[in-house]
Design a protein around this motif. Structure first.
Motif, short mmCIF file in Angstrom:
data_model
loop_
_atom_site.label_atom_id
_atom_site.label_comp_id
_atom_site.label_asym_id
_atom_site.label_seq_id
_atom_site.Cartn_x
_atom_site.Cartn_y
_atom_site.Cartn_z
N ASP A 297 0.82 -1.23 0.03
CA ASP A 297 0.17 -0.02 0.07
C ASP A 297 0.72 1.09 -0.05
N ILE A 298 0.34 2.27 -0.75
CA ILE A 298 1.19 3.56 -0.73
C ILE A 298 0.23 4.36 -0.34
N LYS A 299 0.54 5.20 1.06
CA LYS A 299 0.01 6.12 1.42
C LYS A 299 0.80 7.65 1.50
N GLY A 300 0.04 8.68 1.38
CA GLY A 300 0.91 10.01 1.28
C GLY A 300 0.14 11.02 1.83
N HIS A 301 0.78 12.19 2.18
CA HIS A 301 0.48 13.16 2.68
C HIS A 301 0.83 14.45 1.97
N VAL A 302 0.04 15.46 1.60
CA VAL A 302 0.46 16.88 1.18
C VAL A 302 0.89 17.75 2.33
N GLU A 303 2.16 18.23 2.24
CA GLU A 303 2.75 19.20 3.26
C GLU A 303 2.48 20.57 2.77
N ILE A 304 3.14 20.55 1.57
CA ILE A 304 3.26 21.99 0.82
C ILE A 304 2.50 21.70 -0.47
N PHE A 305 1.71 22.66 -0.93
CA PHE A 305 1.29 22.77 -2.25
C PHE A 305 1.03 24.40 -2.53
N LEU A 306 2.00 25.12 -2.72
CA LEU A 306 1.99 26.45 -2.59
C LEU A 306 2.58 27.29 -3.94
N GLU A 307 1.85 28.40 -4.18
CA GLU A 307 2.53 29.29 -4.95
C GLU A 307 3.45 30.22 -4.11
N ASN A 308 4.89 30.46 -4.48
CA ASN A 308 5.56 31.23 -3.49
C ASN A 308 5.79 32.43 -4.66
N ASP A 309 5.30 33.69 -4.10
CA ASP A 309 5.35 34.90 -4.73
C ASP A 309 6.49 35.67 -4.23
N THR A 310 7.34 35.17 -2.89
CA THR A 310 8.24 36.08 -2.50
C THR A 310 9.79 35.95 -3.36
N ALA A 311 9.59 34.93 -4.17
CA ALA A 311 10.79 34.74 -5.21
C ALA A 311 10.28 35.45 -6.55
N ASP A 312 11.39 35.67 -7.56
CA ASP A 312 11.21 36.39 -8.80
C ASP A 312 12.08 35.48 -9.82
N TRP B 37 8.08 33.78 -9.75
CA TRP B 37 7.16 32.81 -8.84
C TRP B 37 7.61 31.60 -8.94
N GLN B 38 7.63 30.76 -7.76
CA GLN B 38 7.81 29.23 -7.73
C GLN B 38 6.64 28.41 -7.43
N ALA B 39 6.44 27.40 -7.83
CA ALA B 39 5.50 26.39 -7.21
C ALA B 39 6.29 25.35 -6.46
N GLU B 40 5.94 25.19 -5.38
CA GLU B 40 6.59 24.44 -4.30
C GLU B 40 5.62 23.30 -3.67
N ALA C 164 9.49 24.42 -8.91
CA ALA C 164 9.63 24.87 -10.41
C ALA C 164 9.20 26.41 -10.68
N PRO C 165 9.83 27.04 -11.37
CA PRO C 165 9.76 28.50 -11.65
C PRO C 165 8.47 28.54 -12.48
N CYS C 166 7.73 29.42 -12.42
CA CYS C 166 6.54 29.85 -13.18
C CYS C 166 7.03 30.77 -14.28
N ARG D 156 -2.39 30.41 -14.20
CA ARG D 156 -2.08 29.43 -15.03
C ARG D 156 -0.69 29.13 -15.16
N ALA D 157 0.48 29.86 -15.08
CA ALA D 157 1.55 29.29 -14.96
C ALA D 157 2.10 28.78 -13.60
N PHE D 158 1.48 29.13 -12.62
CA PHE D 158 1.35 28.43 -11.32
C PHE D 158 1.07 26.76 -11.58
N ALA D 159 -0.08 26.69 -12.16
CA ALA D 159 -0.37 25.33 -12.43
C ALA D 159 0.39 24.45 -13.27
N GLU D 160 0.94 25.09 -14.39
CA GLU D 160 1.86 24.52 -15.21
C GLU D 160 3.18 24.02 -14.28
#
Length: 215
Positions: A129-144, A146-149, A177-179, A185-189
């Motif tokens: 069995d594989i179980k998992g937990h999402v700890e971070i799923f975030l658009e970080n706008d403090t960087a330039d 933006w970063q998907a974390e 990954a950088p936006c 939309r770029a965050f989703a990509e």
């Protein structure tokens, strides 16, 4: 009749006609249309099948859990430390935990390394069995830019009653990954690229552990 009163009377008549005409106008046609909410998903190509006979037994991917901040379809972003916010007119189509577990199950299945890959609702039994937990799923706008974390914790166990119910893997996987531009939309990509990287890493670890028992 005083001729000086005639222009004033004409103004009164004209004003009355103007009010009547205004009442005939559909004011709803002058209002702005409502703003439509945009919905996003994670999307990337699954891994190419190896073409060889599956070398690992059947495995089940349970529905992932998530930290309270991400147990929602809201797109969460961070502009400065200790502060998060959510877009009003941009949302995920389904919650991050559901997207992540669905994509991981799809990628495991398409890799061709396993005899079978089941979802949480499948009645069939599986060796692991594989179980998992999402700890971070975030658009970080403090960087330039933006970063998907993305940060996931994955636990692999054998199901109860098989004699292999011990935890064989528990590991955190992190990617960013950088936006390409500063837009949801770029965050989703960018988050799709981050998920693809983690999926490949998780599959490699699971295959190694299931086949060799090496942690």
């Amino acid at each position: 009749m005083n001729v000086r009163h005639i222009p004033f009377a004409r103004c009164l008549v004209f004003g009355a006609l103007t009010l009547v005409a205004a009442g005939c106008i559909n004011l709803s046609s002058l209002t702005q249309p409502p703003i439509q909410t945009a919905y996003y998903i994670l999307e990337y190509d699954p891994p190419a099948p190896t073409g060889s006979k599956p070398s690992a037994p059947a495995i089940r991917v349970d529905r992932f859990s998530a930290d309270p901040l991400y147990a929602t379809t809201a797109m969460i972003y961070k502009k400065q430390p200790f502060q998060t916010d959510a877009y009003v007119y941009h949302r995920w189509h389904t919650a991050p935990a559901d997207m992540v577990s669905h994509l991981l199950a799809r990628d495991l299945r398409r890799s061709g390394n396993f005899a079978a890959v089941f979802g949480p609702a499948a009645p069939a039994s599986a060796a692991y069995d594989i179980k998992g937990h999402v700890e971070i799923f975030l658009e970080n706008d403090t960087a330039d830019p933006w970063q998907a974390e993305l940060l996931l914790t994955v636990t692999v166990t054998g199901p109860p009653g098989t004699g292999n119910s011990a935890v064989v893997l528990q590991k955190s996987y992190q990617a960013s990954a950088p936006c390409v531009r500063n837009h949801p939309r770029a965050f989703a990509e960018a988050m799709s690229r981050a998920m693809q990287l983690l999926s490949e890493e998780i599959i490699a670890d699971v295959c190694r552990i299931v086949e060799t028992g090496e942690k």
